[in-house]
Design a protein around this motif. Sequence first.
Motif, PDB file in Angstrom:
ATOM      1  N   HIS A   1      -8.526  20.406  29.099  1.00 44.72           N
ATOM      2  CA  HIS A   1      -9.650  21.299  28.838  1.00 44.72           C
ATOM      3  C   HIS A   1     -10.972  20.593  29.155  1.00 44.72           C
ATOM      4  O   HIS A   1     -11.090  19.384  29.015  1.00 44.72           O
ATOM      5  N   ARG A   2     -11.960  21.370  29.560  1.00 44.87           N
ATOM      6  CA  ARG A   2     -13.267  20.816  29.928  1.00 44.87           C
ATOM      7  C   ARG A   2     -14.209  20.925  28.734  1.00 44.87           C
ATOM      8  O   ARG A   2     -14.495  22.024  28.266  1.00 44.87           O
ATOM      9  N   LEU A   3     -14.656  19.773  28.244  1.00 43.03           N
ATOM     10  CA  LEU A   3     -15.592  19.717  27.126  1.00 43.03           C
ATOM     11  C   LEU A   3     -16.993  19.478  27.672  1.00 43.03           C
ATOM     12  O   LEU A   3     -17.206  18.556  28.472  1.00 43.03           O
ATOM     13  N   VAL A   4     -17.945  20.314  27.264  1.00 43.51           N
ATOM     14  CA  VAL A   4     -19.322  20.237  27.758  1.00 43.51           C
ATOM     15  C   VAL A   4     -20.264  20.106  26.561  1.00 43.51           C
ATOM     16  O   VAL A   4     -19.886  20.406  25.426  1.00 43.51           O
ATOM     17  N   PRO A   5     -21.506  19.639  26.787  1.00 43.18           N
ATOM     18  CA  PRO A   5     -22.479  19.589  25.684  1.00 43.18           C
ATOM     19  C   PRO A   5     -22.760  20.974  25.120  1.00 43.18           C
ATOM     20  O   PRO A   5     -22.598  21.989  25.818  1.00 43.18           O
ATOM     21  N   PRO A   6     -23.158  21.061  23.852  1.00 43.27           N
ATOM     22  CA  PRO A   6     -23.378  22.385  23.234  1.00 43.27           C
ATOM     23  C   PRO A   6     -24.408  23.229  23.971  1.00 43.27           C
ATOM     24  O   PRO A   6     -24.226  24.435  24.106  1.00 43.27           O
ATOM     25  N   ALA A   7     -25.508  22.619  24.444  1.00 39.94           N
ATOM     26  CA  ALA A   7     -26.530  23.414  25.131  1.00 39.94           C
ATOM     27  C   ALA A   7     -25.971  24.035  26.403  1.00 39.94           C
ATOM     28  O   ALA A   7     -26.205  25.219  26.699  1.00 39.94           O
ATOM     29  N   GLN A   8     -25.205  23.271  27.159  1.00 43.49           N
ATOM     30  CA  GLN A   8     -24.602  23.821  28.381  1.00 43.49           C
ATOM     31  C   GLN A   8     -23.578  24.885  28.042  1.00 43.49           C
ATOM     32  O   GLN A   8     -23.451  25.892  28.745  1.00 43.49           O
ATOM     33  N   GLY A   9     -22.837  24.687  26.958  1.00 50.84           N
ATOM     34  CA  GLY A   9     -21.878  25.701  26.552  1.00 50.84           C
ATOM     35  C   GLY A   9     -22.538  26.988  26.113  1.00 50.84           C
ATOM     36  O   GLY A   9     -22.020  28.084  26.345  1.00 50.84           O
ATOM     37  N   ARG A  10     -23.734  26.885  25.468  1.00 46.54           N
ATOM     38  CA  ARG A  10     -24.438  28.095  25.060  1.00 46.54           C
ATOM     39  C   ARG A  10     -24.870  28.900  26.271  1.00 46.54           C
ATOM     40  O   ARG A  10     -24.769  30.124  26.292  1.00 46.54           O
ATOM     41  N   VAL A  11     -25.312  28.223  27.334  1.00 49.01           N
ATOM     42  CA  VAL A  11     -25.732  28.936  28.543  1.00 49.01           C
ATOM     43  C   VAL A  11     -24.538  29.611  29.202  1.00 49.01           C
ATOM     44  O   VAL A  11     -24.589  30.775  29.602  1.00 49.01           O
ATOM     45  N   SER A  12     -23.405  28.888  29.328  1.00 45.07           N
ATOM     46  CA  SER A  12     -22.229  29.476  29.975  1.00 45.07           C
ATOM     47  C   SER A  12     -21.673  30.626  29.159  1.00 45.07           C
ATOM     48  O   SER A  12     -21.185  31.610  29.704  1.00 45.07           O
TER      49      SER A  12
END
Length: 547
Positions: free
Chosen positions: A207-218
């Motif tokens: 699974h791809r884990l991203v920073p919270p800010a980037q996850g909020r945008v996606s």
Amino acid sequence: MEEMEEELKCPVCGSFYREPIILPCSHNICQACARNILVQTPESESPQSRRASGSGVSDYDYLDLDKMSLYSEADSGYGSYGGFASAPTTPCQKSPNGVRVFPPAMPPPATHLSPALASVPRNSCITCPQCHRSLILDDRGLRGFPKNRVLEGVIDRYQQSKAAALKCQLCEKAPKEATVMCEQCDVFYCDPCRLRCHPPRGPLAKHRLVPPAQGRVSRRLSPRKVSTCTDHELENHSMYCVQCKMPVCYQCLEEGKHSSHEVKALGAMWKLHKSQLSQALNGLSDRAKEAKEFLVQLRNMVQQIQENSVEFEACLVAQCDALIDALNRRKAQLLARVNKEHEHKLKVVRDQISHCTVKLRQTTGLMEYCLEVIKENDPSGFLQISDALIRRVHLTEDQWGKGTLTPRMTTDFDLSLDNSPLLQSIHQLDFVQMKASSPVPATPILQLEECCTHNNSATLSWKQPPLSTVPAEGYILELDDGNGGQFREVYVGKETMCTVDGLHFNSTYNARVKAFNKTGVSQYSKTLVLQTSEAIAIYEIKPIKRG
């Protein structure tokens, strides 16, 4: 908010505005950047020289330009700019944003003012990097331009909102700050919940884990699908019926079909079932890890059996060489028997490897299917199959119960050659299989995490090795006298934990344990050093009665 980020950046340096000033053309620029793009114009192009020669800009033009004067925060008066000049002929450069700017002027001599507010050379010219209009500065220089305090405040508010912390979605009581977001699971995790529900090993590692800010945008760019009720196509699923185990809408509740049933919020049940399935997968993942380690153990057993077979054959050949003339025919029969035992052991172990491999493949397939189901963003679709999947995961985990991960065959050859008969008895020479006596138990292991001391007592705990196949009938615990003397028995029994009282305060004891059965006694365990507490004096005060 992210769309307006470019509007808050300086066209020269490409970063957020720092101490922005307003040019007469209403565009903004950093004060330091304005200092860097100043260009010194020839004396003949100054407003005074043009006004004296009667060429260039007329008095009427300067009157119109004076109407564009703005308030200056430096002197709280009207700031009159010298006038717009024609664009310099100096070659232009490009800023990080692709806007044409002119090269900086020669650095002025050091003064007591800050670099951005220091005096500028006479007849300096500044060109707007956006509209390319040029302006000749007066004696006040850059101090004559007003600062854009409103833009500065907007940038501060934007940076604060951008740094706002997102909360973990799996914390039960007080949600902690989220550190990552899984794009496949669409869930924000804090570090403890990520390690508990999203381990970095196994299939979840893909699974791809991203920073919270980037996850909020996606997450905002890919909105979640909303399913509709099968009975009422215009209504969305908003509740979950616990008795029927299915999502329902408000109209279903109004019609009375689920009026007497327990109904809970759809989002809460979705989160609960996802958490249950994740926890079940953690247990199954541990079983799969144990199965992989067990397969490694079985493969090592194959190699060990082969090595023991070679060693046994060599020993047999060495014994038969003394009787080589009479033992040639018999030797072939004995080797055949050893090979038969060898093949039997290999067959049993390989059959167990094949059986365990098939079960592990089924378990892995179930885990991968469950992971794909967890990626499903439709709560109703997920809840329709989550109960069945949870039961199936628990059933598969139970199949890896006790005995499944235990070897069915030992690596030792229980054969012994008796070469004592005379040569005339050579044809009656045969193996003597040791079946009468069983081996002694394995050496116990002291569990250091459970051993401790309290005041003048000591508690010790031990266990049998995980791969031990010989049971122990009891254990013998021994301690020395606290001064490095001889060991003495302090406990004999079947229990695997013992507390010894009556020890000396502030003394160092050595402890060891061994197991026994009808065959004999095992080796001693490793010696454990125990330190008792220092003595505590207790005084009792009794009142004295005076006559």
